[in-house]
Design a protein around this motif. Sequence first.
Motif, PDB file in Angstrom:
ATOM      1  N   ARG A   1       2.314  -8.408   4.369  1.00 19.46           N
ATOM      2  CA  ARG A   1       1.084  -7.646   4.235  1.00 19.46           C
ATOM      3  C   ARG A   1       1.330  -6.135   4.307  1.00 19.46           C
ATOM      4  O   ARG A   1       0.652  -5.354   3.637  1.00 19.46           O
ATOM      5  N   SER A   2       2.316  -5.771   5.102  1.00 24.02           N
ATOM      6  CA  SER A   2       2.600  -4.343   5.264  1.00 24.02           C
ATOM      7  C   SER A   2       3.046  -3.711   3.958  1.00 24.02           C
ATOM      8  O   SER A   2       2.853  -2.515   3.735  1.00 24.02           O
ATOM      9  N   ILE A   3       3.668  -4.497   3.100  1.00 20.72           N
ATOM     10  CA  ILE A   3       4.069  -3.989   1.777  1.00 20.72           C
ATOM     11  C   ILE A   3       2.902  -4.087   0.809  1.00 20.72           C
ATOM     12  O   ILE A   3       2.603  -3.166   0.056  1.00 20.72           O
ATOM     13  N   PHE A   4       2.225  -5.214   0.834  1.00 23.67           N
ATOM     14  CA  PHE A   4       1.291  -5.538  -0.238  1.00 23.67           C
ATOM     15  C   PHE A   4       0.041  -4.679  -0.217  1.00 23.67           C
ATOM     16  O   PHE A   4      -0.396  -4.173  -1.250  1.00 23.67           O
TER      17      PHE A   4
ATOM     18  N   ALA B   1      -6.076 -11.040  -1.005  1.00 25.61           N
ATOM     19  CA  ALA B   1      -6.408 -11.882   0.142  1.00 25.61           C
ATOM     20  C   ALA B   1      -5.233 -12.780   0.524  1.00 25.61           C
ATOM     21  O   ALA B   1      -5.118 -13.196   1.682  1.00 25.61           O
ATOM     22  N   ARG B   2      -4.386 -13.080  -0.448  1.00 21.63           N
ATOM     23  CA  ARG B   2      -3.235 -13.959  -0.217  1.00 21.63           C
ATOM     24  C   ARG B   2      -1.908 -13.220  -0.232  1.00 21.63           C
ATOM     25  O   ARG B   2      -0.858 -13.848  -0.132  1.00 21.63           O
ATOM     26  N   ASN B   3      -1.945 -11.901  -0.350  1.00 21.80           N
ATOM     27  CA  ASN B   3      -0.709 -11.104  -0.437  1.00 21.80           C
ATOM     28  C   ASN B   3       0.212 -11.661  -1.514  1.00 21.80           C
ATOM     29  O   ASN B   3       1.435 -11.756  -1.328  1.00 21.80           O
ATOM     30  N   THR B   4      -0.347 -12.035  -2.623  1.00 24.62           N
ATOM     31  CA  THR B   4       0.412 -12.695  -3.677  1.00 24.62           C
ATOM     32  C   THR B   4       0.155 -12.024  -5.023  1.00 24.62           C
ATOM     33  O   THR B   4      -0.969 -11.626  -5.327  1.00 24.62           O
TER      34      THR B   4
ATOM     35  N   VAL C   1      -3.110  -0.947  -6.658  1.00 18.27           N
ATOM     36  CA  VAL C   1      -3.395  -1.548  -5.357  1.00 18.27           C
ATOM     37  C   VAL C   1      -4.576  -2.513  -5.434  1.00 18.27           C
ATOM     38  O   VAL C   1      -4.541  -3.612  -4.885  1.00 18.27           O
ATOM     39  N   ASN C   2      -5.616  -2.115  -6.139  1.00 17.67           N
ATOM     40  CA  ASN C   2      -6.801  -2.974  -6.198  1.00 17.67           C
ATOM     41  C   ASN C   2      -6.809  -3.906  -7.405  1.00 17.67           C
ATOM     42  O   ASN C   2      -7.771  -4.643  -7.620  1.00 17.67           O
TER      43      ASN C   2
END
Length: 117
Positions: free
Chosen positions: A26-29, A75-78, A53-54
């Motif tokens: 998450r820290s990257i995404f 929401a899924r960091n994917t 980003v968005n």
Amino acid sequence: QRQLVESGGGLVQAGGSLRLSCTASRSIFVLNAMGWYRQAPGKQRELVARISVNGGGTNYADSVKGRFTISRDNARNTMYLQMNSLKFEDTATYYCNAYPSTRYPDWGQGTQVTVSS
């Protein structure tokens, strides 16, 4: 714990499709634009596609424009890369990372895509 994990590669015939997935910490995404990169044997790693980003902005290398689609699920960091109409020259190891990649220097292991002609 690996921060970037790619999956979904495989062997496919020319003209076929694959969908790659990238799960990032998450820290990257959440703070970064993200990109899909690829490296073919004997060649430098190149940026294939990137997404803001968005998710509202995307950009593609000319070689994949119209065939590949990048998307992300915050929401899924994917992140995903839908690859259609694959060509032999798409054969490479595919990686995901922040964009620009200098923001995060530790690459994942990548996922191999092999397109048979």
